[in-house]
Design a protein around this motif. Structure first.
Motif, short mmCIF file in Angstrom:
data_model
loop_
_atom_site.label_atom_id
_atom_site.label_comp_id
_atom_site.label_asym_id
_atom_site.label_seq_id
_atom_site.Cartn_x
_atom_site.Cartn_y
_atom_site.Cartn_z
N ILE A 97 -25.83 8.97 6.75
CA ILE A 97 -25.01 7.95 7.42
C ILE A 97 -25.86 6.83 8.00
CG2 ILE A 97 -23.25 9.69 7.95
CD1 ILE A 97 -24.06 9.36 10.89
N ASN A 98 -27.15 6.78 7.61
CA ASN A 98 -28.05 5.70 8.02
C ASN A 98 -28.11 5.52 9.54
OD1 ASN A 98 -28.68 4.94 5.31
ND2 ASN A 98 -26.68 3.93 5.19
N PRO A 99 -28.56 6.55 10.27
CA PRO A 99 -28.64 6.41 11.72
C PRO A 99 -29.68 5.37 12.12
CG PRO A 99 -29.79 8.39 11.02
CD PRO A 99 -29.09 7.85 9.80
N ALA A 100 -29.50 4.82 13.31
CA ALA A 100 -30.47 3.83 13.80
C ALA A 100 -31.74 4.50 14.29
CB ALA A 100 -29.84 3.02 14.93
N GLY A 101 -31.68 5.81 14.55
CA GLY A 101 -32.87 6.51 15.00
C GLY A 101 -32.56 7.91 15.48
N PHE A 102 -33.61 8.61 15.92
CA PHE A 102 -33.50 9.97 16.45
C PHE A 102 -34.23 10.06 17.77
CE2 PHE A 102 -32.87 10.53 11.93
CZ PHE A 102 -31.97 11.58 11.82
N ILE A 103 -33.67 10.83 18.68
CA ILE A 103 -34.35 11.20 19.92
C ILE A 103 -34.42 12.72 19.95
CG2 ILE A 103 -34.09 11.37 22.43
CD1 ILE A 103 -35.11 8.72 21.74
N VAL A 104 -35.62 13.26 20.15
CA VAL A 104 -35.81 14.71 20.16
C VAL A 104 -35.90 15.20 21.60
CG1 VAL A 104 -37.28 16.62 19.41
CG2 VAL A 104 -36.99 14.61 17.93
N LYS A 105 -35.10 16.24 21.91
CA LYS A 105 -35.16 16.87 23.22
C LYS A 105 -36.42 17.75 23.31
CE LYS A 105 -30.13 17.48 22.89
NZ LYS A 105 -29.04 18.48 22.85
N PRO A 106 -37.09 17.79 24.45
CA PRO A 106 -36.83 17.01 25.67
C PRO A 106 -37.38 15.59 25.52
CG PRO A 106 -38.71 18.45 26.01
CD PRO A 106 -38.18 18.77 24.64
N PHE A 107 -36.69 14.63 26.11
CA PHE A 107 -37.10 13.23 26.02
C PHE A 107 -37.42 12.72 27.42
CE2 PHE A 107 -32.50 13.75 25.87
CZ PHE A 107 -32.14 13.18 27.09
#
Length: 251
Positions: A97-107
């Protein structure tokens, strides 16, 4: 203060509030939180956010990736997935779905700051969907755009889209219910989804596709058509169905 509206879709209230606090420290004041797919759809319909933080492992009928597909049907908004998983299978699904990015926990604050600034900057400089002349999924490759031709006996009969009520699957056969007559042919539901324009038709259950303009009323279980027929809505299809309709609710 920064006016962009940001939606956080996260069923863990502690994580959601953590992201909200960081965004507030960064100067963002228009922040919404949704803890379910249904709530997220309602907020997106009402506010049309500029950025969505989406938990991949969202609890309920749909995970964050499936909800992301629904969101992109509704609005052109960048989605940043929030995840504690690095499973290649999940990442591959999310990439579709072409995400704008990823954030991995913990951030931390720097992680959120970097992704928000980059994503919103790209959104500002990207040409709007409305201003770019491109072929969309709803544009038909066929010369006749208001009807489909269905094989009946030895001839193809013209059936206007507006005269189709719904399609029902039965094994490897489908029946197309129309104003004039019904057609039973050997086709899969996937074939029917590909043949019928998505701006007019939507699959609402494993065995049913409805013509959206034929809907008289609906609830979370059933759709009543103008023909008087009642079609069941599948739980996993309901949010996608709701996203296609302009609704007014009390809240």
């Amino acid at each position: 203060m920064k006016e962009e509206r940001i939606l956080i879709v996260e069923d863990d209230i502690n994580i959601a509030e953590n992201i909200e606090e960081i965004l507030e420290l960064l100067g963002y004041i228009n922040i919404d939180i949704a803890n379910s797919a249904n709530q997220a759809v309602k907020i997106i319909k009402k506010y049309k956010p500029d950025l969505v933080f989406m938990d991949i492992k969202l609890k309920g009928d749909k995970d964050g990736i499936e909800l992301g597909e629904i969101v992109h049907q509704m609005v052109d908004v960048p989605i940043v997935f929030v995840t504690s998983y690095s499973d290649p299978t999940i990442i591959e699904r999310a990439k579709r779905i072409n995400p704008a990015g990823f954030i991995v926990k913990p951030f931390n604050t720097n992680d959120i700051h970097a992704i928000v600034e980059i994503v919103l900057y790209n959104k500002r400089v990207k040409p709007s969907v409305e201003s770019v002349s491109v072929k969309t999924a709803d544009e038909s490759p066929y010369l006749v755009t208001d009807a489909v031709f269905i094989k009946s006996d030895n001839a193809f009969e013209r059936v206007p889209y507006e005269n189709i009520y719904y399609v029902e699957a039965n094994g490897n056969m489908v029946t197309i219910f129309t104003k004039a007559k019904n057609y039973t042919i050997r086709k899969s539901m996937k074939d029917m989804e590909d043949k019928l324009p998505p701006s007019l038709f939507l699959r609402v259950q494993k065995s049913f596709i409805v013509q959206l303009n034929q809907i008289e009323s609906f609830n979370t279980r059933d759709i009543t058509l103008k023909s008087g027929d009642v079609v069941q809505v599948g739980r996993q299809y309901y949010n996608s169905f709701l996203a296609k309709l302009n609704t007014i609710t009390e809240s």
